[in-house]
Design an enzyme around this catalytic site. Structure first.
Site, PDB file in Angstrom:
ATOM      1  CE1 TYR A   1       0.707  -4.334  13.357  1.00 16.17           C
ATOM      2  CE2 TYR A   1       2.494  -2.752  13.537  1.00 16.17           C
ATOM      3  CZ  TYR A   1       1.678  -3.540  12.762  1.00 16.17           C
ATOM      4  OH  TYR A   1       1.815  -3.527  11.403  1.00 16.17           O
TER       5      TYR A   1
ATOM      6  NE  ARG B   1      -2.066 -23.685  20.250  1.00 12.33           N
ATOM      7  CZ  ARG B   1      -2.908 -24.399  19.483  1.00 12.33           C
ATOM      8  NH1 ARG B   1      -3.540 -25.440  19.984  1.00 12.33           N
ATOM      9  NH2 ARG B   1      -3.088 -24.076  18.212  1.00 12.33           N
TER      10      ARG B   1
ATOM     11  CE  LYS C   1      -0.044  -0.271  12.824  1.00 13.90           C
ATOM     12  NZ  LYS C   1       0.449  -0.646  11.510  1.00 13.90           N
TER      13      LYS C   1
ATOM     14  CD  GLU D   1      -3.119  -1.966   3.418  1.00  9.32           C
ATOM     15  OE1 GLU D   1      -2.894  -0.896   4.005  1.00  9.32           O
ATOM     16  OE2 GLU D   1      -3.801  -2.880   3.904  1.00  9.32           O
TER      17      GLU D   1
HETATM   18  N1  PDD Z   1       2.661  -0.202   9.193  1.00  8.76           N
HETATM   19  N2  PDD Z   1      -0.954  -0.342   5.608  1.00  8.76           N
HETATM   20  C1  PDD Z   1      -0.332  -1.328   6.278  1.00  8.76           C
HETATM   21  C2  PDD Z   1      -0.616  -2.737   5.893  1.00  8.76           C
HETATM   22  C3  PDD Z   1       0.579  -1.010   7.306  1.00  8.76           C
HETATM   23  O1  PDD Z   1       1.181  -2.007   7.986  1.00  8.76           O
HETATM   24  C4  PDD Z   1       0.841   0.350   7.618  1.00  8.76           C
HETATM   25  C5  PDD Z   1       1.789   0.774   8.691  1.00  8.76           C
HETATM   26  C6  PDD Z   1       0.160   1.343   6.880  1.00  8.76           C
HETATM   27  C7  PDD Z   1       0.357   2.799   7.163  1.00  8.76           C
HETATM   28  O2  PDD Z   1      -0.284   3.159   8.367  1.00  8.76           O
HETATM   29  P1  PDD Z   1       0.250   4.377   9.250  1.00  8.76           P
HETATM   30  O3  PDD Z   1       0.263   5.586   8.365  1.00  8.76           O
HETATM   31  O4  PDD Z   1      -0.757   4.501  10.334  1.00  8.76           O
HETATM   32  O5  PDD Z   1       1.614   3.997   9.725  1.00  8.76           O
HETATM   33  C8  PDD Z   1      -0.740   0.954   5.893  1.00  8.76           C
HETATM   34  C9  PDD Z   1       3.603   0.106  10.259  1.00  8.76           C
HETATM   35  C10 PDD Z   1       4.396   1.339  10.034  1.00  8.76           C
HETATM   36  C11 PDD Z   1       4.449  -1.132  10.494  1.00  8.76           C
HETATM   37  O6  PDD Z   1       3.865  -2.213  10.508  1.00  8.76           O
HETATM   38  O7  PDD Z   1       5.666  -1.024  10.718  1.00  8.76           O
END
Ligand code: PDD
Length: 284
Positions: A33, A100, A147, A179
């Site tokens: 995503y 599945r 992601k 993070e």
């Molecule tokens: N999440 N680290 C994690 C684990 C994240 O899920 C996100 C962003 C970030 C920041 O990444 P970016 O600057 O590209 O948004 C760092 C999004 C916003 C979410 O899951 O809603």
């Protein structure tokens, strides 16, 4: 108010939109995503989000169901149909429906879902007052640079943070902060140095992180990309998080320790202002 969402190129009322119970995103979290900020009805850092989407798709050997031009057009169409001025666009691509099986289907038909979330991003209470975070163990898998929609660990961790009276958590592995649950973590030392963890599979390569690093370098600030401990964070002069959904958001308490004077610090405030102004200027 009901939204118009996009499912595989079709624009539908959110109540009418459907995905198969056999969708591998649902059964295996076999999906990636992106979350893109919208300011003034325009897309923030969008080329970088598209580039990371391809990186995630490639890592999962998942073919893109649409071209970059089509994905951009979907984002613009959702902004227009929902009259979105400020907020987020969520885009998810899964390997699609198949009986599945742990093995991938030989002829995948990926599904694409996208929807808007209208919300203030610039004028927020979190930006004005800052947030409090707690440090908690990082329970996630080893490829956090991809992601994927496997968000149960960060979701449980965010819940635990909330239940302990904090706004969010910074996750810790082998004694170092990785993070935030949905953001990258930063501290500013008393000597003015800005610290954020270096890129590796341990963290998501945040698009906002990279844009804010460029803003900080441009402003002549000194940056160190390296891991830091919760102890170093608690002793910092300032702290903040970055994400598409948070831009630059001040952190004013860590594990109950007040950071600085407990209000958003000058470096954080300046970086937020620069990033928001740059984003308005560069949004497409
Ligand atoms: N999440 N680290 C994690 C684990 C994240 O899920 C996100 C962003 C970030 C920041 O990444 P970016 O600057 O590209 O948004 C760092 C999004 C916003 C979410 O899951 O809603």
């Amino acid at each position: 108010m009901s939204r118009i969402v996009c499912v595989n190129g079709e624009y539908l009322d959110e109540a009418e939109a459907r995905i198969s119970v056999f969708d591998r995103g649902f059964l295996f979290a076999d999906a990636v995503y992106e979350v893109t900020a919208v300011l003034d009805g325009r897309l923030v850092d969008f080329p970088a989000h598209l580039a990371r989407l391809h990186r995630s798709l490639d890592a999962l050997r998942l073919p893109a169901p649409a071209t970059d031009e089509e994905i951009t057009a979907i984002h613009r169409e959702l902004v227009a149909r929902n009259a979105l001025v400020e907020g987020l666009i969520y885009l998810q691509i899964s390997r699609g429906a198949a009986d599945r099986d742990f093995l991938f289907p030989s002829e995948p038909r990926p599904s694409l879902v996208a929807f808007t979330q209208a919300r203030p991003l610039v004028e927020t209470e979190a930006a004005r007052k800052g947030i409090g975070i707690v440090t908690l163990p990082d329970l996630r898998w080893a490829r956090r640079d991809i992601k994927t929609v496997q968000l149960l660990a960060p979701s449980l961790t965010r819940m635990q943070a909330r239940e302990s009276g904090a706004d969010d958590a910074w996750m810790v592995e082998h004694g170092f902060v990785t993070e935030g649950t949905s953001s990258n973590a930063w501290i500013v030392r008393a000597d003015g140095r800005i610290i954020t963890r270096d890129l590796s599979p341990s963290i998501l390569h945040g698009i906002t992180r990279s844009a804010v690093l460029a803003c900080a370098r441009e402003a002549g600030l000194t940056i160190e990309e390296r891991p830091f401990t919760p102890e170093e964070a608690r002793e910092a002069a300032e702290a903040f998080v970055t994400a598409a959904s948070a831009f630059v958001t001040p952190v004013v308490a860590i594990d109950g320790t007040v950071i600085g004077d407990g209000t958003p610090g000058p470096v954080t405030t300046r970086l937020r202002e620069i990033y928001v102004a740059e984003s308005r200027r560069r949004a497409i």
